[in-house]
Design a protein around this motif. Structure first.
Motif, PDB file in Angstrom:
ATOM      1  N   ASP A 106       2.580  10.720  -7.174  1.00  0.00           N
ATOM      2  CA  ASP A 106       3.497  11.280  -8.161  1.00  0.00           C
ATOM      3  C   ASP A 106       4.848  11.642  -7.552  1.00  0.00           C
ATOM      4  OD1 ASP A 106       1.435  11.014  -9.967  1.00  0.00           O
ATOM      5  OD2 ASP A 106       0.828  13.110  -9.838  1.00  0.00           O
ATOM      6  N   LEU A 107       4.922  11.746  -6.246  1.00  0.00           N
ATOM      7  CA  LEU A 107       6.167  12.102  -5.574  1.00  0.00           C
ATOM      8  C   LEU A 107       7.149  10.923  -5.527  1.00  0.00           C
ATOM      9  CD1 LEU A 107       4.626  14.069  -2.580  1.00  0.00           C
ATOM     10  CD2 LEU A 107       5.622  15.024  -4.666  1.00  0.00           C
ATOM     11  N   ILE A 108       6.632   9.734  -5.637  1.00  0.00           N
ATOM     12  CA  ILE A 108       7.452   8.529  -5.556  1.00  0.00           C
ATOM     13  C   ILE A 108       7.653   7.988  -6.974  1.00  0.00           C
ATOM     14  CG2 ILE A 108       7.655   6.215  -4.574  1.00  0.00           C
ATOM     15  CD1 ILE A 108       5.587   7.110  -2.434  1.00  0.00           C
ATOM     16  N   PRO A 109       8.906   7.945  -7.455  1.00  0.00           N
ATOM     17  CA  PRO A 109       9.148   7.393  -8.794  1.00  0.00           C
ATOM     18  C   PRO A 109       8.600   5.969  -8.909  1.00  0.00           C
ATOM     19  CG  PRO A 109      11.129   8.432  -7.944  1.00  0.00           C
ATOM     20  CD  PRO A 109      10.142   8.392  -6.815  1.00  0.00           C
ATOM     21  N   GLU A 110       8.112   5.631 -10.091  1.00  0.00           N
ATOM     22  CA  GLU A 110       7.439   4.345 -10.294  1.00  0.00           C
ATOM     23  C   GLU A 110       8.306   3.151  -9.897  1.00  0.00           C
ATOM     24  OE1 GLU A 110       4.764   1.486 -10.806  1.00  0.00           O
ATOM     25  OE2 GLU A 110       4.335   3.635 -10.751  1.00  0.00           O
ATOM     26  N   GLU A 111       9.604   3.155 -10.242  1.00  0.00           N
ATOM     27  CA  GLU A 111      10.451   2.000  -9.907  1.00  0.00           C
ATOM     28  C   GLU A 111      10.652   1.877  -8.393  1.00  0.00           C
ATOM     29  OE1 GLU A 111      13.031   5.480 -11.043  1.00  0.00           O
ATOM     30  OE2 GLU A 111      11.331   4.487 -11.960  1.00  0.00           O
ATOM     31  N   VAL A 112      10.701   3.006  -7.693  1.00  0.00           N
ATOM     32  CA  VAL A 112      10.815   2.979  -6.227  1.00  0.00           C
ATOM     33  C   VAL A 112       9.491   2.510  -5.630  1.00  0.00           C
ATOM     34  CG1 VAL A 112      11.168   4.392  -4.155  1.00  0.00           C
ATOM     35  CG2 VAL A 112      12.619   4.739  -6.172  1.00  0.00           C
ATOM     36  N   ARG A 113       8.417   3.012  -6.170  1.00  0.00           N
ATOM     37  CA  ARG A 113       7.080   2.622  -5.710  1.00  0.00           C
ATOM     38  C   ARG A 113       6.900   1.109  -5.854  1.00  0.00           C
ATOM     39  NH1 ARG A 113       1.790   2.071  -7.045  1.00  0.00           N
ATOM     40  NH2 ARG A 113       0.304   3.502  -6.157  1.00  0.00           N
TER      41      ARG A 113
END
Length: 131
Positions: A4-11
């Motif tokens: 949850d700490l990493i935004p989905e688009e960055v992930r």
């Protein structure tokens, strides 16, 4: 949860574009020193990996559109993303990596597992309720 700490688009960007922590470290180093042309031997010393591995990383980053090639006496690379959107995403990755080093490195290390799970998920059948 750490994901949850990493935004989905960055992930998703990391999953799609980055193959190793050394590759991410190399990309961010070149980004932070964008005025410098890097050859594989120099970058290998900074990343503490062998020049052959570094050459593979540089070639992959170039193929992904992050770097431009400069050919003089020897081949060198310079940070030059092929679009403003790509440059912006690298900036976002750098911010997230600075804040959440362990979750990002775990994401990279778990990439094969993530890809296998996505492949397996493609074969799941969804049961439709008959009405």
């Amino acid at each position: 949860m750490a994901d949850d700490l990493i935004p989905e688009e960055v992930r998703q960007f990391i999953i799609d574009k980055i193959d190793s922590v050394a590759e991410l470290e190399g990309l961010l180093l070149l980004r932070n020193q964008a005025e410098i042309e890097w050859d594989s031997a120099t970058l290998a010393q900074r990343l503490y990996i062998n020049p052959q591995q570094t050459q593979e990383i540089l070639a992959h980053l170039h193929a992904q559109g992050f770097l431009a090639v400069k050919e003089n006496n020897l081949i060198s690379y310079i940070y030059q993303p092929n679009s403003p959107e790509l440059a912006e995403m690298v900036n976002r990755v750098a911010e997230i990596y600075a804040k959440y080093l362990i979750p990002v490195t775990n994401l990279i290390h778990n990439k094969p597992q993530i890809k296998v799970q996505k492949f397996a998920d493609a074969f799941k059948f969804i049961r439709r309720e008959d009405k």
